[in-house]
Enzyme design. Structure first.
Site, short mmCIF file in Angstrom:
data_model
loop_
_atom_site.label_atom_id
_atom_site.label_comp_id
_atom_site.label_asym_id
_atom_site.label_seq_id
_atom_site.Cartn_x
_atom_site.Cartn_y
_atom_site.Cartn_z
N ASP A 1 71.15 24.74 41.74
CA ASP A 1 70.05 24.77 40.78
C ASP A 1 69.62 26.18 40.38
O ASP A 1 68.61 26.70 40.84
CB ASP A 1 68.85 24.00 41.33
CG ASP A 1 67.82 23.69 40.24
OD1 ASP A 1 68.13 23.95 39.05
OD2 ASP A 1 66.73 23.21 40.56
N ASN B 1 66.73 24.67 47.55
CA ASN B 1 67.84 24.95 46.65
C ASN B 1 69.04 25.56 47.37
O ASN B 1 69.90 26.18 46.75
CB ASN B 1 67.39 25.90 45.53
CG ASN B 1 66.60 25.16 44.46
OD1 ASN B 1 66.78 23.96 44.25
ND2 ASN B 1 65.71 25.87 43.79
N ASP C 1 64.68 31.00 42.02
CA ASP C 1 63.93 29.96 42.74
C ASP C 1 64.61 29.69 44.07
O ASP C 1 64.94 28.55 44.42
CB ASP C 1 63.88 28.69 41.88
CG ASP C 1 62.82 27.70 42.36
OD1 ASP C 1 61.85 28.13 43.02
OD2 ASP C 1 62.97 26.50 42.07
#
Length: 337
Positions: free
Chosen positions: A229, A217, A212
């Protein structure tokens, strides 16, 4: 407590998995590990899990992450943690969880699993700055060199079944009646095209990736980046962590890609044929995101955080976006300059 009360609590727990996680319980969980909280607590932007900055007496604040019940198994969470420790051991700027004296990083307090992280400041990176993209390319190359050493055993694989076909099944009941025929026909053709693109790309290595890797992030401070994360870490083609750094016109994306790959190749060999997968992966992400919102809609945080979801306007725009993706799948893929 009678059976009716037990049943009511079970229903509430299923629909609102964090309904018992109040400020006192957050502090009690942190203090169960030997810390002394100073009463300050600040919720951070997270919907899938619950994340808080918690003040510590005579110390810097810590980040407490409470995992959504039922999403990941203990083994899957620990694999994510282990990956972050491996990256940290190679001096990569990844925010890894804190381990206690016994080496544990995953804890439980009154049925809530949680982990603690050091606080890292920063802001989102300027992805229009080509120098920043070159640095991120180097960091991703180093990350993937570690990720390719061994596979995940428990965490999932990103493929068209999980992110596409299964996701569409989840979304189906949310489509307004007047749009359902259009949606069903479109996603059937789109997923067929996605499957054809993936098949045409041939055998592609799947490695452990961030999963992701968007600007939200990545924390940027003092010309350095920190990846945060890894909750969506999984087995996927390496390009999954690269394409989300690209945006704008095709010419702009080509210039961005050139910088990323130039840095990336210094530490891990980029596979140009994976670029054939970019629009297929983007299509799957769009479909999966809608399914994620649908699957979490009974959590009260989601209607408050995404009030536009589950409206005719949203689904009309979603269908238009998928049509644009269908057209993109027939365009020539990006190429390294």
């Amino acid at each position: 407590m009678n059976n009716d009360e037990t049943d009511e609590q079970s229903v509430a727990s299923a629909a609102q998995p964090f309904y018992q996680l109040g400020p006192d319980k957050v502090m009690d969980a942190v203090e169960s590990l030997g810390y002394l909280c100073d009463g300050r607590q600040f919720p951070l932007n997270s919907y899938e899990n619950r994340v808080y900055q918690v003040g510590i007496e005579d110390g810097v604040p810590l980040i407490a992450k409470f995992y959504r019940p039922g999403r990941w198994s203990d083994e899957q969470i620990l694999e994510e943690h282990q990956f972050s420790f491996e990256l940290q051991d190679q001096e990569l700027p990844v925010v890894a969880p804190i381990r206690d004296a016994e080496g544990r990083s995953l804890f439980e307090y009154e049925n809530f699993r949680f982990a603690l992280f050091p606080r890292k400041g920063g802001q989102g990176p300027d992805l229009d700055n080509l120098d920043n993209l070159h640095l991120l390319g180097k960091l991703l190359g180093r990350m993937h060199a570690v990720g390719a050493v061994k596979p995940f055993v428990h965490r999932p694989v990103l493929n068209s079944q999980t992110f596409g076909h299964d996701a569409v099944a989840t979304v189906s009941e949310f489509i307004p009646a007047e749009l359902k025929l259009s949606y069903d026909s479109l996603v059937r053709d789109l997923l067929q095209a996605v499957d054809e693109v993936i098949a045409a790309a041939g055998p592609v290595a799947h490695i452990r990736v961030h999963g992701d890797c968007h600007a939200g992030n990545i924390l940027w401070r003092d010309d350095n980046a920190h990846f945060v994360d890894l909750d969506d870490a999984r087995m996927a083609p390496a390009v999954q962590d690269i394409w989300m750094l690209l945006s704008g016109s095709r010419d702009r994306q080509l210039a961005q890609l050139s910088e990323v790959v130039d840095g990336y190749d210094q530490f891990f060999e980029f596979q140009p044929r994976e670029l054939k997968l970019v629009e297929a992966l983007r299509s799957l992400r769009i479909i999966h995101h809608a399914a994620w919102l649908a699957s979490r809609w009974e959590d009260p945080a989601f209607p408050m955080g995404f009030p536009w979801f589950n409206t005719v306007r949203y689904w009309s725009e979603h269908i238009l976006e998928l049509r644009e993706q269908f057209a993109e799948l027939s365009e020539p893929p990006l190429q390294v300059m």
